[in-house]
Scaffold this motif. Sequence first.
Motif, mmCIF file in Angstrom:
data_model
loop_
_atom_site.group_PDB
_atom_site.id
_atom_site.type_symbol
_atom_site.label_atom_id
_atom_site.label_comp_id
_atom_site.label_asym_id
_atom_site.label_seq_id
_atom_site.Cartn_x
_atom_site.Cartn_y
_atom_site.Cartn_z
ATOM 1 N N CYS A 57 -41.202 -41.314 21.955
ATOM 2 C CA CYS A 57 -42.650 -41.321 22.153
ATOM 3 C C CYS A 57 -42.999 -42.317 23.253
ATOM 4 N N GLU A 72 -37.182 -31.734 19.132
ATOM 5 C CA GLU A 72 -38.407 -31.640 18.348
ATOM 6 C C GLU A 72 -38.298 -32.462 17.073
ATOM 7 N N GLN A 78 -38.511 -36.271 17.829
ATOM 8 C CA GLN A 78 -39.864 -36.768 18.070
ATOM 9 C C GLN A 78 -40.725 -36.723 16.810
ATOM 10 N N SER A 79 -40.339 -35.889 15.844
ATOM 11 C CA SER A 79 -41.100 -35.837 14.582
ATOM 12 C C SER A 79 -40.801 -37.023 13.681
ATOM 13 N N PRO A 121 -44.816 -40.201 13.008
ATOM 14 C CA PRO A 121 -46.031 -39.445 12.680
ATOM 15 C C PRO A 121 -46.973 -39.385 13.875
ATOM 16 N N GLN A 122 -47.674 -38.292 13.989
ATOM 17 C CA GLN A 122 -48.523 -38.067 15.155
ATOM 18 C C GLN A 122 -49.559 -39.163 15.344
ATOM 19 N N ASP A 123 -50.056 -39.701 14.231
ATOM 20 C CA ASP A 123 -51.096 -40.719 14.372
ATOM 21 C C ASP A 123 -50.554 -42.072 14.843
ATOM 22 N N ALA A 171 -48.128 -42.228 17.384
ATOM 23 C CA ALA A 171 -47.665 -42.069 18.763
ATOM 24 C C ALA A 171 -48.800 -41.648 19.667
ATOM 25 N N ALA A 216 -49.419 -39.680 23.164
ATOM 26 C CA ALA A 216 -48.684 -38.777 24.054
ATOM 27 C C ALA A 216 -48.524 -39.405 25.429
#
Length: 580
Positions: free
Chosen positions: A527, A566, A569-570, A573-575, A577, A579
């Motif tokens: 990330c 994929e 990068q998972s 958690p999206q919150d 990282a 982009a």
Amino acid sequence: MSQAATGFTSEQQSYLIDVLTKLNLNQAFQAGGGSGAAEEATVYGVPLEDLAKEEVAKYNMHPLDMWHMVEAWEAEGHQAAGLDNFLLRHLGFFDVRPAQEGYMMRMRCPGNILRGDQMSVMGEIAEAHAGGYSHVTTRGSLQLREIMPGNIIPIIEKMQAVGLTAQGTGADSARNLTVSPLAGVDPLELIDLRPQVARLSLRILRTRELQGIPRKFNISFDGAGHISCVSDTNDICFQAVEIGENEQGIEPGIWLRIALGGITGHKDFARATELACRPEEAVDVAEAMLRVFVEHGNRRNRAKARLKYLLDGKGVEWFCQMTQEKLDAQARGVALHRLPDSLGAPRPPIDRRAHIGIHKQKNGLNYVGVALELGRMSAEQMRELGRIAMTYGDNDLRLTVWQNPLILGVSDENLPPLRAALAAVGLSDEASSFAAGAVACTGKWACKLAQAYTKADALAIVRHLEDKFTLETPINIHLTGCPNSCAQHYIGDIGLVGTATPGGGEGYSIVLGGGSDMDQGLARPLCGPVPGDAVIGILDHVIGRYIAERAPDQTFLDYTRSLSDEALQSLVPQDMAIAS
């Protein structure tokens, strides 16, 4: 009376013409006494107007000819800047303003070898002429900082008195030559390559054409052994291999495989050539390769001046052919030999913890790997480390690319007093699995190129992870402050490179799964850019996932490499990282 000389032979004439042309003196000897137009001045065929400004500076003043300038600057209390400092960096002194006042000095210690008495003197120099501390570098050398104008000459004089130098450690130089850290005492080594390193370093420093080369140049000798010197990240990599009986006609014995063009900051490991040389011929081979680089390296564009780009443009085969032509011209009978990668036993395994703690040498004595906080030692610790090596060891210190010293030649009975002496100055031979593999460049604290405070951030990361997790195998964490990648973030299990966040703040891009030697591979993006204060939380989550999901005995490196891009990068958690 002897017969009068009848003139130069044709071979002598050819040699003189070649030398005069390279020095741009040929036009002074043009036939016709200057009646024709003067030949255009060039540097290895590049017109002066096409040279990068740094090349023009070297053309006008060779770094070996600038001592009178240094004396004048020192007398005036003047700190060299700009192109003046570019030239001075060839002598090992760097203007690091505005990040930090004064100069930084980088020491040259071929083979990463230092005597105890030399370390003690460096401690005295650090206290009297610098900031009172040093850092072990990622090329197994020492750096002193906060050196004010007026201290350069005293430092050089004191270093010279004990056989040390800073020459050839900066700018366009063949930098400190590295070797397997336990060369000569490692039970697993195939050959002790210290003599090759010492001879090559001396030859480089004593050869004018090998100073002020097109760009920095790194050379490493891996004799095999417990501790990695990450030789496959160098411009020239000599790797020892044992060849047994074979059907290819290769004489059995120890050979040095040759790989070229390593520069992991540009995402390249040294490339296999399927060529090798005899160990006793390695110095001549390295010199010939350096001379090919000197004559053909890019002097117009600094961004394309490293060996990698010459190999990209001309090819490895061309470079090796030119090297052989240089060797043939020396008429010493040295030749590159074809050695298929399929021949030879695998390299003995590397022990990731072998640079920390107490371990046996092949002569029955012990060596002690001393743990430092990211390479830092105070002047007092430097002096005491030298005394300890002289008192309890055999006065032999080694510095590793993992930014720590080794004390060699310690008997079993001397281990308790040695450890007590280390503890008395705040040093230890123990480190956690996170601290043992953590390396960091200087960072924004004292480097004007850096975009992150790598030393402080690395220490905070290590402290958090070792307080929360316990691991059996070290995880190598590499923090580098900018894309120049002095700490080689692409070969870390975890790599962080300083960068600006979208909002302009300090941040990092994070990569996972890098390695060198038998684990060779570039790390993949996790990330980033992410804010610097978010990194600990991200790595905490990643290590937690690894511990929860790993197979029995699965290392962190194996775990990350088992994941697709994929899935890798998972891990974040999206919150958490931002982009790229």
